[in-house]
Design a protein around this motif. Structure first.
Motif, mmCIF file in Angstrom:
data_model
loop_
_atom_site.group_PDB
_atom_site.id
_atom_site.type_symbol
_atom_site.label_atom_id
_atom_site.label_comp_id
_atom_site.label_asym_id
_atom_site.label_seq_id
_atom_site.Cartn_x
_atom_site.Cartn_y
_atom_site.Cartn_z
ATOM 1 N N MET A 1 1.364 -17.592 16.487
ATOM 2 C CA MET A 1 1.621 -16.195 16.840
ATOM 3 C C MET A 1 1.312 -15.305 15.631
ATOM 4 N N THR A 2 0.773 -14.147 15.907
ATOM 5 C CA THR A 2 0.421 -13.220 14.853
ATOM 6 C C THR A 2 1.535 -12.209 14.648
ATOM 7 N N ASN A 3 1.927 -12.050 13.401
ATOM 8 C CA ASN A 3 2.896 -11.024 13.029
ATOM 9 C C ASN A 3 2.155 -9.960 12.242
ATOM 10 N N SER A 4 2.152 -8.758 12.772
ATOM 11 C CA SER A 4 1.389 -7.661 12.192
ATOM 12 C C SER A 4 2.268 -6.705 11.414
ATOM 13 N N ALA A 5 1.633 -5.993 10.491
ATOM 14 C CA ALA A 5 2.256 -4.872 9.789
ATOM 15 C C ALA A 5 1.211 -3.774 9.670
ATOM 16 N N LEU A 6 1.665 -2.540 9.816
ATOM 17 C CA LEU A 6 0.806 -1.382 9.615
ATOM 18 C C LEU A 6 0.947 -0.951 8.163
ATOM 19 N N LEU A 7 -0.158 -0.938 7.425
ATOM 20 C CA LEU A 7 -0.146 -0.467 6.042
ATOM 21 C C LEU A 7 -0.634 0.975 5.996
ATOM 22 N N VAL A 8 0.181 1.843 5.437
ATOM 23 C CA VAL A 8 -0.145 3.255 5.244
ATOM 24 C C VAL A 8 -0.310 3.420 3.735
ATOM 25 N N MET A 9 -1.572 3.553 3.295
ATOM 26 C CA MET A 9 -1.880 3.437 1.873
ATOM 27 C C MET A 9 -2.371 4.755 1.267
ATOM 28 N N ASP A 10 -1.729 5.124 0.177
ATOM 29 C CA ASP A 10 -2.115 6.286 -0.634
ATOM 30 C C ASP A 10 -2.112 7.596 0.149
ATOM 31 N N ALA A 34 3.965 4.807 16.913
ATOM 32 C CA ALA A 34 3.700 3.725 17.863
ATOM 33 C C ALA A 34 4.088 2.368 17.273
ATOM 34 N N ALA A 35 3.785 2.169 15.999
ATOM 35 C CA ALA A 35 4.161 0.911 15.346
ATOM 36 C C ALA A 35 5.677 0.747 15.372
ATOM 37 N N ARG A 36 6.372 1.798 14.997
ATOM 38 C CA ARG A 36 7.845 1.727 15.001
ATOM 39 C C ARG A 36 8.374 1.401 16.393
ATOM 40 N N SER A 37 7.839 2.065 17.409
ATOM 41 C CA SER A 37 8.290 1.835 18.790
ATOM 42 C C SER A 37 8.030 0.407 19.250
ATOM 43 N N ALA A 38 6.934 -0.172 18.766
ATOM 44 C CA ALA A 38 6.562 -1.532 19.167
ATOM 45 C C ALA A 38 7.200 -2.597 18.271
ATOM 46 N N GLY A 39 7.963 -2.175 17.282
ATOM 47 C CA GLY A 39 8.600 -3.135 16.390
ATOM 48 C C GLY A 39 7.676 -3.705 15.330
ATOM 49 N N VAL A 40 6.549 -3.039 15.105
ATOM 50 C CA VAL A 40 5.613 -3.458 14.052
ATOM 51 C C VAL A 40 6.075 -2.830 12.748
ATOM 52 N N PRO A 41 6.332 -3.632 11.718
ATOM 53 C CA PRO A 41 6.765 -3.046 10.449
ATOM 54 C C PRO A 41 5.701 -2.110 9.870
ATOM 55 N N VAL A 42 6.173 -1.020 9.288
ATOM 56 C CA VAL A 42 5.292 -0.080 8.592
ATOM 57 C C VAL A 42 5.572 -0.247 7.104
ATOM 58 N N VAL A 43 4.525 -0.533 6.356
ATOM 59 C CA VAL A 43 4.638 -0.703 4.913
ATOM 60 C C VAL A 43 3.832 0.414 4.257
ATOM 61 N N PHE A 44 4.501 1.173 3.425
ATOM 62 C CA PHE A 44 3.864 2.278 2.721
ATOM 63 C C PHE A 44 3.455 1.799 1.336
ATOM 64 N N VAL A 45 2.217 2.070 0.969
ATOM 65 C CA VAL A 45 1.705 1.694 -0.341
ATOM 66 C C VAL A 45 1.346 2.983 -1.071
ATOM 67 N N VAL A 46 1.878 3.126 -2.279
ATOM 68 C CA VAL A 46 1.619 4.324 -3.080
ATOM 69 C C VAL A 46 1.119 3.927 -4.456
ATOM 70 N N ILE A 47 0.364 4.829 -5.047
ATOM 71 C CA ILE A 47 -0.032 4.664 -6.439
ATOM 72 C C ILE A 47 1.066 5.302 -7.278
ATOM 73 N N GLY A 48 1.508 4.600 -8.305
ATOM 74 C CA GLY A 48 2.582 5.139 -9.129
ATOM 75 C C GLY A 48 2.556 4.550 -10.528
ATOM 76 N N PHE A 49 2.902 5.397 -11.486
ATOM 77 C CA PHE A 49 2.878 4.984 -12.886
ATOM 78 C C PHE A 49 4.170 5.378 -13.582
ATOM 79 N N ARG A 50 4.419 4.754 -14.709
ATOM 80 C CA ARG A 50 5.545 5.118 -15.575
ATOM 81 C C ARG A 50 5.187 6.395 -16.339
ATOM 82 N N PRO A 51 6.190 7.119 -16.835
ATOM 83 C CA PRO A 51 5.898 8.271 -17.691
ATOM 84 C C PRO A 51 5.026 7.833 -18.872
ATOM 85 N N GLY A 52 4.042 8.644 -19.174
ATOM 86 C CA GLY A 52 3.107 8.320 -20.246
ATOM 87 C C GLY A 52 1.957 7.438 -19.808
#
Length: 182
Positions: A1-10, A34-52
């Motif tokens: 069985m396939t388990n999917s996730a929706l990646l929302v990137m940058d 739609a992903a949330r309604s269907a129970g598909v996890p939504v994973v948010f990917v962001v670019i992020g850095f430390r100060p400096g």
């Protein structure tokens, strides 16, 4: 069985401002809902850095960023409000172009038994391309929502979604993917 996730990137304010399509974030918001309604996890990917930005010193791409860009205090680094994460949804911070580079994304996905990624994000020629290639090498099944991606160069977006991505992923639209969920 396939388990999917929706990646929302940058899909961060500083990046969405560069995409000329005014319908982009509302369309992506439909995919997220739609992903949330269907129970598909939504994973948010962001670019992020430390100060400096100590992570960027050797990177020609990121070393030119202004001081404070994409740090915790930068309001332009926030995920666009049209697709804002809900409490409990996963946010992964990356340090380079690919969603896997400098992040714990693979651990998060494997921990959730996810083996199929549905890719969206900005830019098609950046995070989507790099993530697709790395995810394919990591043996994930892949789907790209072509109109859930965007690029400042429409021709590059077209070539990637119509020719290059199809070698390693199914490519579809937000509406077609939503229709398949129901």
């Amino acid at each position: 069985m396939t388990n999917s996730a929706l990646l929302v990137m940058d899909v961060q304010k500083a990046i969405t401002d560069r995409i000329p399509d005014p319908d982009y974030t509302p369309r992506l918001a439909r995919a997220v809902a739609a992903a949330r309604s269907a129970g598909v996890p939504v994973v948010f990917v962001v670019i992020g850095f430390r100060p400096g930005h100590p992570e960027t010193k050797s990177s020609p791409l990121f070393s030119a960023l202004p001081d404070g860009a994409f740090t915790d205090g930068d309001p332009e680094a926030a995920i666009h409000p049209d697709v804002a994460p809900r409490p409990g949804e996963c946010i992964v911070t990356k340090k380079r172009v690919s969603a896997f580079a400098g992040s714990d994304l693979d651990l998060v996905l494997r921990g959730g038994a996810i083996d199929h990624l549905v890719l969206t994000g900005l830019a098609t020629s950046g995070v989507v391309l790099s993530t697709l290639r790395q995810a394919a090498d990591l043996d994930y099944r892949l789907t790209v929502l072509a109109d859930g991606c965007g690029d400042a160069d429409p021709e590059v977006h077209r070539v990637l979604t119509e020719k290059v991505f199809r070698r390693q992923a199914d490519v579809t639209t937000v509406d077609a993917w939503i229709s398949d969920l129901t």
